[in-house]
Design an enzyme around this catalytic site. Sequence first.
Site, PDB file in Angstrom:
ATOM      1  N   GLY A  61       0.780  -1.226   0.000  1.00  0.00           N
ATOM      2  CA  GLY A  61       0.000   0.000   0.000  1.00  0.00           C
ATOM      3  C   GLY A  61       0.810   1.273   0.000  1.00  0.00           C
ATOM      4  O   GLY A  61       1.990   1.290  -0.324  1.00  0.00           O
ATOM      5  N   SER A  62       0.149   2.321   0.418  1.00  0.00           N
ATOM      6  CA  SER A  62       0.624   3.694   0.321  1.00  0.00           C
ATOM      7  C   SER A  62       1.810   4.006   1.223  1.00  0.00           C
ATOM      8  O   SER A  62       1.952   3.446   2.307  1.00  0.00           O
ATOM      9  CB  SER A  62      -0.530   4.631   0.682  1.00  0.00           C
ATOM     10  N   THR A  63       2.610   4.973   0.775  1.00  0.00           N
ATOM     11  CA  THR A  63       3.725   5.461   1.592  1.00  0.00           C
ATOM     12  C   THR A  63       3.230   6.140   2.861  1.00  0.00           C
ATOM     13  O   THR A  63       4.000   6.315   3.800  1.00  0.00           O
ATOM     14  CB  THR A  63       4.599   6.449   0.799  1.00  0.00           C
TER      15      THR A  63
END
Length: 134
Positions: A61-63
């Site tokens: 997923g996202s940073t």
Amino acid sequence: MKLKGKGIGKVVVEGEVIVSRKPLSFLGGVDPETGTITDPESDIKGESITGKILVFPKGKGSTVGSYILYALSKNGKGPKAIIVEEAEPIVTAGAIISGIPLITNVDISKLKTGMRVRINPQEGEVEILAEGNL
């Protein structure tokens, strides 16, 4: 039994393990206010990671996940340590900015929820102390 990997951090930590066999996204997968796994696809959905040694294969997923890990830590709801088979940049950065000891490159198939382990990040070691709830 001792498992060998690579560590980040300096603090030796001992505690109860909670194991997910699925990749984990901290953004949308963990509530930073409660430390509860909220990802509907997770095999540990509804479980708390607060004060436990969190074990999972890799992040996804996202940073922004790094900042969720930081928020968990700041709220006192974060894991005591993280053991991950494959530490990608999101999990690594999150552990570093949160001061959470991390061990990577470990065969997590040897670990089961409820076990008691000691991790030594400087040595890259995970020592199984008690089998727990098998």
